[in-house]
Scaffold this motif. Structure first.
Motif, PDB file in Angstrom:
ATOM      1  N   ALA A 229       0.828  -1.209   0.000  1.00 19.20           N
ATOM      2  CA  ALA A 229       0.000   0.000   0.000  1.00 19.20           C
ATOM      3  C   ALA A 229       0.860   1.257   0.000  1.00 19.20           C
ATOM      4  CB  ALA A 229      -0.928  -0.002   1.208  1.00 19.20           C
ATOM      5  N   ALA A 230       2.033   1.187   0.663  1.00 21.28           N
ATOM      6  CA  ALA A 230       2.877   2.366   0.811  1.00 21.28           C
ATOM      7  C   ALA A 230       3.883   2.535  -0.318  1.00 21.28           C
ATOM      8  CB  ALA A 230       3.623   2.306   2.150  1.00 21.28           C
ATOM      9  N   SER A 231       4.064   1.507  -1.150  1.00 23.50           N
ATOM     10  CA  SER A 231       5.138   1.512  -2.145  1.00 23.50           C
ATOM     11  C   SER A 231       4.869   2.407  -3.343  1.00 23.50           C
ATOM     12  CB  SER A 231       5.384   0.084  -2.654  1.00 23.50           C
ATOM     13  OG  SER A 231       4.249  -0.378  -3.389  1.00 23.50           O
ATOM     14  N   GLY A 232       3.617   2.711  -3.585  1.00 21.47           N
ATOM     15  CA  GLY A 232       3.277   3.513  -4.752  1.00 21.47           C
ATOM     16  C   GLY A 232       3.271   2.732  -6.046  1.00 21.47           C
ATOM     17  N   ILE A 233       3.361   1.405  -5.990  1.00 21.78           N
ATOM     18  CA  ILE A 233       3.320   0.592  -7.211  1.00 21.78           C
ATOM     19  C   ILE A 233       1.877   0.531  -7.707  1.00 21.78           C
ATOM     20  CG2 ILE A 233       3.783  -1.677  -8.227  1.00 21.78           C
ATOM     21  CD1 ILE A 233       5.836  -2.128  -5.994  1.00 21.78           C
ATOM     22  N   PRO A 234       1.595   1.012  -8.902  1.00 22.32           N
ATOM     23  CA  PRO A 234       0.208   1.035  -9.402  1.00 22.32           C
ATOM     24  C   PRO A 234      -0.181  -0.314 -10.014  1.00 22.32           C
ATOM     25  CG  PRO A 234       1.647   2.091 -10.980  1.00 22.32           C
ATOM     26  CD  PRO A 234       2.529   1.667  -9.840  1.00 22.32           C
ATOM     27  N   PHE A 235      -0.529  -1.266  -9.184  1.00 24.15           N
ATOM     28  CA  PHE A 235      -0.796  -2.619  -9.681  1.00 24.15           C
ATOM     29  C   PHE A 235      -1.973  -2.664 -10.658  1.00 24.15           C
ATOM     30  CE2 PHE A 235       1.523  -3.584  -5.717  1.00 24.15           C
ATOM     31  CZ  PHE A 235       2.524  -4.377  -6.251  1.00 24.15           C
ATOM     32  N   GLY A 236      -2.831  -1.680 -10.605  1.00 26.74           N
ATOM     33  CA  GLY A 236      -3.941  -1.636 -11.555  1.00 26.74           C
ATOM     34  C   GLY A 236      -3.543  -1.199 -12.954  1.00 26.74           C
ATOM     35  N   ASP A 237      -2.318  -0.737 -13.108  1.00 31.06           N
ATOM     36  CA  ASP A 237      -1.786  -0.302 -14.408  1.00 31.06           C
ATOM     37  C   ASP A 237      -0.517  -1.105 -14.658  1.00 31.06           C
ATOM     38  OD1 ASP A 237      -0.580   0.951 -16.562  1.00 31.06           O
ATOM     39  OD2 ASP A 237      -0.957   2.984 -15.841  1.00 31.06           O
ATOM     40  N   ALA A 239       1.634  -1.718 -17.063  1.00 30.95           N
ATOM     41  CA  ALA A 239       2.811  -1.100 -17.688  1.00 30.95           C
ATOM     42  C   ALA A 239       3.508  -0.162 -16.710  1.00 30.95           C
ATOM     43  CB  ALA A 239       2.405  -0.352 -18.953  1.00 30.95           C
ATOM     44  N   ALA A 240       2.736   0.646 -16.003  1.00 32.30           N
ATOM     45  CA  ALA A 240       3.320   1.562 -15.021  1.00 32.30           C
ATOM     46  C   ALA A 240       3.908   0.792 -13.840  1.00 32.30           C
ATOM     47  CB  ALA A 240       2.265   2.557 -14.544  1.00 32.30           C
ATOM     48  N   ALA A 241       3.255  -0.309 -13.461  1.00 34.63           N
ATOM     49  CA  ALA A 241       3.769  -1.117 -12.359  1.00 34.63           C
ATOM     50  C   ALA A 241       5.124  -1.724 -12.720  1.00 34.63           C
ATOM     51  CB  ALA A 241       2.772  -2.217 -12.011  1.00 34.63           C
ATOM     52  N   ARG A 242       5.259  -2.200 -13.965  1.00 34.56           N
ATOM     53  CA  ARG A 242       6.556  -2.751 -14.380  1.00 34.56           C
ATOM     54  C   ARG A 242       7.648  -1.683 -14.321  1.00 34.56           C
ATOM     55  NH1 ARG A 242       3.295  -5.489 -18.117  1.00 34.56           N
ATOM     56  NH2 ARG A 242       3.682  -3.898 -19.712  1.00 34.56           N
ATOM     57  N   MET A 243       7.332  -0.482 -14.759  1.00 35.65           N
ATOM     58  CA  MET A 243       8.319   0.594 -14.728  1.00 35.65           C
ATOM     59  C   MET A 243       8.728   0.913 -13.292  1.00 35.65           C
ATOM     60  SD  MET A 243       9.111   1.277 -17.767  1.00 35.65           S
ATOM     61  CE  MET A 243      10.107   2.723 -17.367  1.00 35.65           C
ATOM     62  N   ARG A 244       7.768   0.944 -12.394  1.00 32.61           N
ATOM     63  CA  ARG A 244       8.071   1.221 -10.983  1.00 32.61           C
ATOM     64  C   ARG A 244       8.924   0.104 -10.391  1.00 32.61           C
ATOM     65  NH1 ARG A 244      10.007   3.653  -6.997  1.00 32.61           N
ATOM     66  NH2 ARG A 244       8.976   3.406  -4.981  1.00 32.61           N
ATOM     67  N   LEU A 245       8.627  -1.132 -10.730  1.00 34.61           N
ATOM     68  CA  LEU A 245       9.416  -2.258 -10.234  1.00 34.61           C
ATOM     69  C   LEU A 245      10.847  -2.208 -10.773  1.00 34.61           C
ATOM     70  CD1 LEU A 245       6.680  -5.013 -10.546  1.00 34.61           C
ATOM     71  CD2 LEU A 245       7.702  -4.217  -8.396  1.00 34.61           C
ATOM     72  N   ILE A 246      10.983  -1.836 -12.037  1.00 33.42           N
ATOM     73  CA  ILE A 246      12.327  -1.693 -12.614  1.00 33.42           C
ATOM     74  C   ILE A 246      13.114  -0.626 -11.856  1.00 33.42           C
ATOM     75  CG2 ILE A 246      13.565  -0.861 -14.656  1.00 33.42           C
ATOM     76  CD1 ILE A 246      11.406  -2.309 -16.339  1.00 33.42           C
ATOM     77  N   ASP A 265       1.055  -8.687 -18.649  1.00 30.38           N
ATOM     78  CA  ASP A 265       0.284  -7.839 -17.732  1.00 30.38           C
ATOM     79  C   ASP A 265      -0.246  -8.563 -16.504  1.00 30.38           C
ATOM     80  OD1 ASP A 265       0.747  -5.692 -19.333  1.00 30.38           O
ATOM     81  OD2 ASP A 265      -1.252  -5.658 -20.262  1.00 30.38           O
ATOM     82  N   THR A 266       0.118  -9.823 -16.319  1.00 29.35           N
ATOM     83  CA  THR A 266      -0.296 -10.545 -15.106  1.00 29.35           C
ATOM     84  C   THR A 266       0.704 -10.240 -14.003  1.00 29.35           C
ATOM     85  OG1 THR A 266      -1.280 -12.314 -16.424  1.00 29.35           O
ATOM     86  CG2 THR A 266      -0.813 -12.792 -14.119  1.00 29.35           C
ATOM     87  N   ILE A 267       0.295  -9.447 -13.029  1.00 34.57           N
ATOM     88  CA  ILE A 267       1.165  -9.036 -11.927  1.00 34.57           C
ATOM     89  C   ILE A 267       0.436  -9.320 -10.620  1.00 34.57           C
ATOM     90  CG2 ILE A 267       2.435  -7.130 -10.889  1.00 34.57           C
ATOM     91  CD1 ILE A 267       2.573  -5.802 -13.585  1.00 34.57           C
ATOM     92  N   LEU A 268       1.027 -10.167  -9.791  1.00 29.08           N
ATOM     93  CA  LEU A 268       0.360 -10.633  -8.577  1.00 29.08           C
ATOM     94  C   LEU A 268       1.191 -10.293  -7.344  1.00 29.08           C
ATOM     95  CD1 LEU A 268      -0.627 -14.198  -9.858  1.00 29.08           C
ATOM     96  CD2 LEU A 268      -2.079 -12.166  -9.800  1.00 29.08           C
TER      97      LEU A 268
END
Length: 370
Positions: A229-237, A239-246, A265-268
């Motif tokens: 919840a605090a990480s700011g990773i947008p799991f609902g998006d 492409a954006a989540a992958r960029m944040r993880l990178i 796009d499967t991110i769990l």
């Protein structure tokens, strides 16, 4: 005597199968609507003395060998800067000590070994009282022995203990690259045939080849329970989540972040929880637990093996005491408590290594103790 098993996971199905080959009927109640209602996860390494032992007791070891992947035992261990610390390639004639198998294939093997009526789909267990089971759809059923094989969030567990799983300090994000040999042959060659681990300071990246051509990527973080919840990773998006993880792997070799960029796009996101090591309860006639419901461990290779063996040994105990289920349950629980406590201690030590600041070097010492 009616045996009711809650949960059609590996442990519950192993129990039903061992009972079946010993001439004892059981009914497995599963909340999912059908066997293919959801994904079943990635690969499992089945150990010769535990998971494979269960399949031998179930009369399924030859069929298991037909679907197992010995080459899945291959291992590559690296540091974040790209340094290769260890590469273990499995010889063609290597013994099947810990071959990998797709979890869905193993589950289907167990399901196919049971009569169709043995599993009742779409039955979400809610409660039990005085020999009666109640389900979310309003139906009910009677039982003489209730076995909770319903996983980490077991509802049956509450009949025996108030203990609940607690967070381990680890959060994992699962991603995947489908058909990697065709879509990203360079990354496929890098990962190899089995497991690919990169261990850093408080976080890690692992890749695991599946039998269907998919490579599953697991990103692990040593963080607080509320980190997602605090990480700011947008799991609902995605492409954006992958960029944040990178971004979270900045400074790592670009080959590793290329794995993340190639995922679909499967991110769990998953928070890792465990039950206390050595959890026991006073034996109670009419109810017991197996698998994650009884001894939830970190995901380092022991859980599925213990669940399968739980199911097989409980089935054998019930077959040995067909007129005295309480005695069978006591016999099973005594052995299970001791065996799984030792396995949980081993799992906890492995988890400590994976989360250590010098995890890569400690893991190298684990695999090469001399």
């Amino acid at each position: 005597m009616t045996i009711a098993v809650i949960g059609a996971g590996l442990g519950g199905l192993a129990l039903a199968r061992v009972l079946y080959v010993n001439g004892i009927d059981a009914v497995v109640y599963e909340r999912e609507s059908a066997r293919g209602a959801r994904g079943q996860g990635g690969m499992l390494d089945l150990h010769s003395g535990t998971g494979q032992r269960a399949l031998r007791e179930a009369g399924l070891i030859d069929k298991f060998h037909a679907i197992a992947r010995p080459e899945g035992q291959d291992l590559r261990l690296l540091e974040p800067d790209g340094t290769l610390l260890l590469q273990q390639d499995t010889p063609d004639d290597a013994p099947l000590e810990r071959p990998e198998v797709d979890r869905v294939d193993l589950r289907n093997l167990l399901l196919d070994s049971l009569p169709e009526h043995a599993v009742r789909w779409g039955r979400a267990f809610t409660s039990a009282d005085d020999g009666v089971l109640y389900f979310a759809d309003g139906s009910s059923a009677t039982y003489d022995l209730l076995v909770g094989a319903d996983g980490a969030d077991s509802r049956v567990r509450a009949l025996l203990t108030d203990t609940r799983p607690v967070h381990t300090g680890q959060n994992v994000v699962e991603l995947g690259i489908p058909d990697i040999d065709r879509t990203h042959p360079d990354l496929a060659a890098m990962v190899g045939r089995g497991n690919y681990w990169v261990l850093g300071n408080g976080q890690s990246l692992s890749a695991q080849r599946n039998g269907d051509g998919r490579v599953r990527i697991y990103l692990s973080f040593h963080t607080a329970e509320d980190w997602f919840a605090a990480s700011g990773i947008p799991f609902g998006d995605p492409a954006a989540a992958r960029m944040r993880l990178i971004e979270l792997f900045a400074g790592w070799d670009p080959r590793f972040t290329a794995l993340i960029a190639a995922c679909d796009d499967t991110i769990l996101p998953r928070s890792i929880t465990t039950l206390p090591i050595g959890l026991t309860w006073p034996s109670r006639p009419g109810v017991t637990l197996l698998g994650d419901a009884a001894h939830l461990m970190p995901p380092v290779g022991q859980g599925a093996n213990m669940a399968l063996l739980d199911g097989a040994l409980l089935g054998l105990a019930l077959a040995a005491h067909p007129d005295d289920f309480p005695a069978a349950v006591r016999e099973y629980e005594r052995e299970m408590f001791a065996r799984t406590s030792a396995a949980a201690q081993q799992s906890a030590r492995a988890q400590e290594i994976l989360m250590a600041p010098d995890a890569s070097r400690k893991m190298l010492a684990f695999f090469q103790p001399d």
